[in-house]
Design an enzyme around this catalytic site. Structure first.
Site, mmCIF file in Angstrom:
data_model
loop_
_atom_site.group_PDB
_atom_site.id
_atom_site.type_symbol
_atom_site.label_atom_id
_atom_site.label_comp_id
_atom_site.label_asym_id
_atom_site.label_seq_id
_atom_site.Cartn_x
_atom_site.Cartn_y
_atom_site.Cartn_z
ATOM 1 N N HIS A 71 0.804 -1.227 0.000
ATOM 2 C CA HIS A 71 0.000 0.000 0.000
ATOM 3 C C HIS A 71 0.833 1.270 0.000
ATOM 4 O O HIS A 71 0.277 2.354 0.207
ATOM 5 C CB HIS A 71 -0.924 0.026 1.226
ATOM 6 C CG HIS A 71 -2.131 -0.838 1.097
ATOM 7 N ND1 HIS A 71 -3.271 -0.445 0.426
ATOM 8 C CD2 HIS A 71 -2.396 -2.085 1.556
ATOM 9 C CE1 HIS A 71 -4.184 -1.403 0.492
ATOM 10 N NE2 HIS A 71 -3.671 -2.410 1.160
ATOM 11 N N LYS A 112 -9.034 13.516 4.188
ATOM 12 C CA LYS A 112 -8.189 12.321 4.137
ATOM 13 C C LYS A 112 -7.168 12.415 5.260
ATOM 14 O O LYS A 112 -7.001 13.471 5.869
ATOM 15 C CB LYS A 112 -7.491 12.178 2.780
ATOM 16 C CG LYS A 112 -6.652 13.384 2.371
ATOM 17 C CD LYS A 112 -6.025 13.168 1.008
ATOM 18 C CE LYS A 112 -7.051 13.257 -0.105
ATOM 19 N NZ LYS A 112 -7.037 12.123 -1.002
ATOM 20 N N ARG A 113 -6.513 11.315 5.529
ATOM 21 C CA ARG A 113 -5.431 11.309 6.511
ATOM 22 C C ARG A 113 -4.431 12.412 6.198
ATOM 23 O O ARG A 113 -4.105 12.652 5.038
ATOM 24 C CB ARG A 113 -4.746 9.934 6.477
ATOM 25 C CG ARG A 113 -3.567 9.761 7.407
ATOM 26 C CD ARG A 113 -3.126 8.297 7.402
ATOM 27 N NE ARG A 113 -2.716 7.835 6.087
ATOM 28 C CZ ARG A 113 -1.465 7.907 5.621
ATOM 29 N NH1 ARG A 113 -0.511 8.437 6.376
ATOM 30 N NH2 ARG A 113 -1.157 7.442 4.434
ATOM 31 N N LYS A 117 0.268 14.192 0.861
ATOM 32 C CA LYS A 117 -1.107 14.441 0.408
ATOM 33 C C LYS A 117 -1.364 15.926 0.186
ATOM 34 O O LYS A 117 -2.357 16.316 -0.401
ATOM 35 C CB LYS A 117 -2.100 13.860 1.413
ATOM 36 C CG LYS A 117 -2.028 12.327 1.492
ATOM 37 C CD LYS A 117 -2.986 11.762 2.536
ATOM 38 C CE LYS A 117 -2.826 10.251 2.692
ATOM 39 N NZ LYS A 117 -3.363 9.496 1.543
ATOM 40 N N THR A 169 -8.839 6.119 -2.295
ATOM 41 C CA THR A 169 -10.222 5.670 -2.531
ATOM 42 C C THR A 169 -11.211 6.810 -2.318
ATOM 43 O O THR A 169 -12.328 6.759 -2.812
ATOM 44 C CB THR A 169 -10.601 4.501 -1.606
ATOM 45 O OG1 THR A 169 -10.325 4.846 -0.243
ATOM 46 C CG2 THR A 169 -9.825 3.245 -1.981
#
Length: 830
Positions: free
Chosen positions: A361, A549-550, A555, A657
């Site tokens: 992942h 999101k995290r 990110k 996702t």
């Protein structure tokens, strides 16, 4: 709520069962009970139906003996269970009507349920989606994890800072779980290994001087959609082998009296304990071995209850390792096979290497899990011996394949430089290694795991992630779900490819108007949530631009908020500009020990304080940080978003996702060509997205060859310089101008330019700003926007977890599909 109509549902029997359960549980009538009590009674009523189907499922599995996948994961981000269970029982609409006749609102009852604190990010939510799809498609499966008492944490925002509080989700119990003490397993830590000779002169390894805990499983039902199948999520709780040492207590050694109780309690208290110190690392490794040992022990025991030859174990079982956390399953299975069932090394290796498969992942090498040898060998002495032998044999294989190439061994050895490299163990022993998006898998093969791919290419494959449309459209967005069903029928619920039928309505003016009206109603719902939880009024007619999101540097939430600062400066400098109102919505948890991520949260909230309280900008810009982002509020957010922020540094996001959930709900993506964004673009077309920034290859080239100096951008771009100076001149922190100095340094770091702006935020800033201008221009054309949004929904079919699971089944697991006679109808408990 569109669903298969349940003609077996007996409304009056349901009402009676609900009333009876309320009386038995609380000695109250439905009218007398409060919301939480009615919620508990409703869960028990629904659980009665589930248990009947659960028992029937197990009877069929027992009879047909299908091959079973054990999905081993540190996380299962399940969300709330009640609504999802009702949907998959095909009783949601019927129960909602029955409750309405009793003057009870099902939505309010669902809000009484806390989110199960069993996960945090995309890794755990993917696992939850996979379990839903496995049950819906009719495959025998167990999810295996830990029953965390407090999850990772409940996020509180105080003065703009993230505060971690215990997420006490089990305070009132979990109405859907079953405690299964009959399957308890002892898990051993520490001690030493001694060798005995058995009657045949063979070595037998015995672990002595250890501490142990009892792993006790709690089973949660995973209800398949409309097919009567109920699979199991088995989460392990830790209990002391002996609860209380009275003799130690009587002697005054109070610490010794509760030592085992404390050992057990610590293992299951929190998800991902802070590992910035040795004790945290030790606890994480204990957690991993705890649930893996218990799961593997029970999987073997279950198999042997029906079969006689353990050598055939792989014919009926497969272990899917969800990232590196469960990799210790490999030596643990070897240990059980050799030490408990007396298989030879070669026999045990044959079984293990046909049982275990690995999902990677992460692309970033620093995120591939490694353990210090000293810690690993001390905590898991017998397991470490097995890992050492696996490594010795693997290094011999490498030497045979690449004679004299010591550098290959250095790069590929499982044990090297004082560390046990878990990803390498998973690749060595797994029969399959898969990435989770095409780009991710290609980078693994060409970059991070290139040596392994060259040596064993047949192991590598791609399985692009997916999401369950049943939770993220059918439950999360009932207005849009109804609209889709009215236009193309309900088959999309179990075959998302059928949603492509709405494509023909993309240019239909009536359909466009209906679609945008649904989006507006969902935005009103989210605006109400924001007002209640944040005290901020936002305009549902503004563009809802969302990044949830995290929180991690790659990110690039920092890029997003820097751009907000840039827009604010622009509005202040040019108030006459025709600026379409924007609401920027953030939601993210930062790991407790991740200082940069936590400081980014503070910056977002500091910018929000300034922007939201500036009357001079007349509401053109609003910034909102959603506290304690989780599945239940995510469902509201996805349905309301206009713009989906998927802006990770290209080559860093494995898949994502959230991008799929936004797409399914009609949000347009602004993003880099990273992770699954690449495949979204292939499906819907780049003209229906807003793509910007460096490519993955460009990022990799800069990383390998240099050539990027962020200070050049700082020196030559006045707008960017103004934004960055606001980080250190007190503009957003009047009482502490140096508060955001570390963020400033991370971008410019004059002491070490090679490490400055590691995630290319400044390099991509202008391209991002231009893409955002394109977003505004496109949104002004409401018909054109509606067309793009409808096309996004229509082309989301590939991104169902049902498709992903079918690929796992066909190409890796080779499971047997099971069909049940559908059972339903709510019955009275007892």
């Amino acid at each position: 709520m569109p669903a298969v109509e349940n003609k077996q549902f007996d409304k009056e029997s349901f009402k009676k069962a609900l009333g009876d359960n309320c009386k038995v549980l609380f000695r109250k009538t439905i009218r007398e009970a409060d919301k939480d009590q009615v919620f508990q009674a409703l869960c028990v009523t629904v659980k009665d139906t589930i248990v009947e189907n659960w028992m029937e499922t197990q009877r069929v599995y027992e009879k047909e003996d299908p091959k079973t996948v054990y999905y081993l994961s540190m996380e299962f981000l399940m969300g709330r269970a009640l609504g999802n269970n009702l949907i998959n029982l095909c009783e949601y609409k019927e129960v909602k009507k029955a409750l309405k006749e009793l003057d009870i609102n099902l939505d309010y009852l669902e809000d009484e349920e806390p989110d199960a604190a069993l996960g945090n990010g995309g890794l755990g939510r993917l696992a939850a989606c996979f379990l839903d799809s496995l049950a819906t498609l009719g495959y025998s499966a167990y999810g295996c994890g830990i029953r965390y008492k407090y999850g990772m944490f409940k996020q509180k925002i105080r003065d703009g800072y993230q505060i971690e509080a215990p997420d006490d989700w089990l305070r009132d119990g979990n109405p859907f779980e079953l405690r299964r003490r009959e399957y308890k397993k002892e898990v051993k830590f520490g001690g030493y290994v001694r060798v005995e000779n058995d009657e045949k002169g063979r070595n037998h390894f015995v672990q002595d001087g250890y501490q142990s805990v009892m792993a006790v499983p709690y089973d949660m039902p995973i209800v398949g959609y409309g097919n009567g199948i109920v699979n199991t999520l088995r989460i392990w709780d830790a209990e002391p082998v002996e609860c209380f040492h009275l003799d130690s207590f009587d002697k005054g050694d109070y610490k010794k009296a509760v030592e085992q109780d404390n050992l057990a309690r610590n293992i299951v208290e929190v998800l991902y304990p802070n590992d910035n110190h040795y004790a945290g690392k030790e606890l994480r490794l204990k957690q991993q071995y705890f649930f893996i040992s218990a799961s593997v022990q029970e999987a073997v025991a279950k198999y042997m209850r029906k079969h006689s030859d353990i050598r055939n174990f792989a014919e009926k079982n497969v272990f899917q390792l969800n990232d590196t956390h469960p990799t210790v399953a490999i030596p643990e299975l070897m240990r059980i096979l050799m030490d408990d069932y007396y298989l030879t090394w070669d026999e045990a290796w044959e079984v293990t290497t046909h049982t275990c498969a690995y999902t990677n992942h992460t692309i970033m090498s620093e995120a591939l899990e490694k353990w210090p040898i000293e810690l690993f060998s001390r905590l898991l002495p017998r397991v470490y011996q097995i890992v050492e032998e696996i490594n010795r044999r693997f290094c011999l294989d490498i030497s045979k394949e690449y004679p004299g190439d010591q550098d290959k061994i250095r790069r590929m050895a499982i044990i090297y430089d004082g560390q046990v490299r878990m990803a390498y163990l998973a690749i060595c022993a797994g029969f399959s290694v898969n990435g989770v998006a095409k780009l991710h898998t290609d980078i693994l093969k060409q970059q991070e795991l290139k040596d392994f791919y060259e040596m064993m290419p047949k192991k590598f494959n791609n399985k692009t992630n997916g999401i369950t449309q049943r939770r993220f459209l059918l439950h999360a967005n009932p207005l849009l779900a109804d609209w889709v069903t009215n236009h193309v029928g309900a088959d999309w619920i179990t075959d998302l490819s059928m949603i492509k039928g709405i494509e023909v309505y993309a240019d239909d003016k009536k359909a466009q108007s209906e679609f945008m009206n649904i989006k507006y109603k969902n935005k009103v719902r989210l605006a109400k949530y924001i007002l209640e939880h944040n005290g901020i009024e936002v305009d549902p007619r503004s563009i809802f631009d969302v990044q949830v999101k995290r929180l991690h540097e790659y990110k690039r939430q920092l890029l997003n908020i820097l751009h907000v600062m840039y827009l604010y400066n622009k509005i202040k400098e040019h108030p006459e500009l025709d600026f379409f109102p924007r609401t920027f919505i953030f939601g993210a948890k930062a790991a407790a020990g991740y200082k940069t991520a936590k400081l980014t949260i503070k910056l977002i909230n500091s910018v929000a304080d300034v922007v939201n309280n500036d009357a001079s900008i007349e509401g053109k810009l609003k910034v909102v940080f959603i506290e304690d982002y989780k599945v239940s509020n995510a469902e509201i957010i996805f349905a309301a978003a206009d713009v989906s922020e998927q802006i990770s540094t290209a080559s860093k996001e494995a898949s994502g996702t959230g991008n799929m959930k936004f797409m399914l709900n009609g949000a347009l993506t602004i993003g880099t060509m990273d992770g699954a964004n690449v495949e979204i673009a292939e499906e819907v077309g780049e003209e229906n997205m807003f793509i910007f920034g460096l490519s993955a290859q460009e990022v990799i080239d800069y990383e390998n060859n240099g050539g990027y100096t962020p200070m050049d951008i700082f020196n030559n771009d006045q707008d960017i310089r103004n934004v960055l100076m606001q980080l250190i001149n007190g503009f957003y922190a009047k009482n502490d101008p140096e508060l955001f100095r570390d963020l400033y340094n991370s971008l410019l770091n004059t002491q070490s330019t090679s490490k400055a702006d590691r995630y290319f935020i400044l390099k991509d800033f202008r391209a991002y700003a231009l893409a955002q201008e394109s977003v505004e221009a496109a949104y002004r054309d409401q018909k054109g926007w509606a067309r793009k949004a409808i096309l996004n929904v229509a082309h989301s079919g590939k991104f169902s977890s049902d498709r992903t699971i079918k690929e796992y089944v066909d190409e890796i697991w080779h499971l047997d599909k099971v069909k049940l006679r559908k059972k339903s109808g709510v019955r009275r408990q007892g």
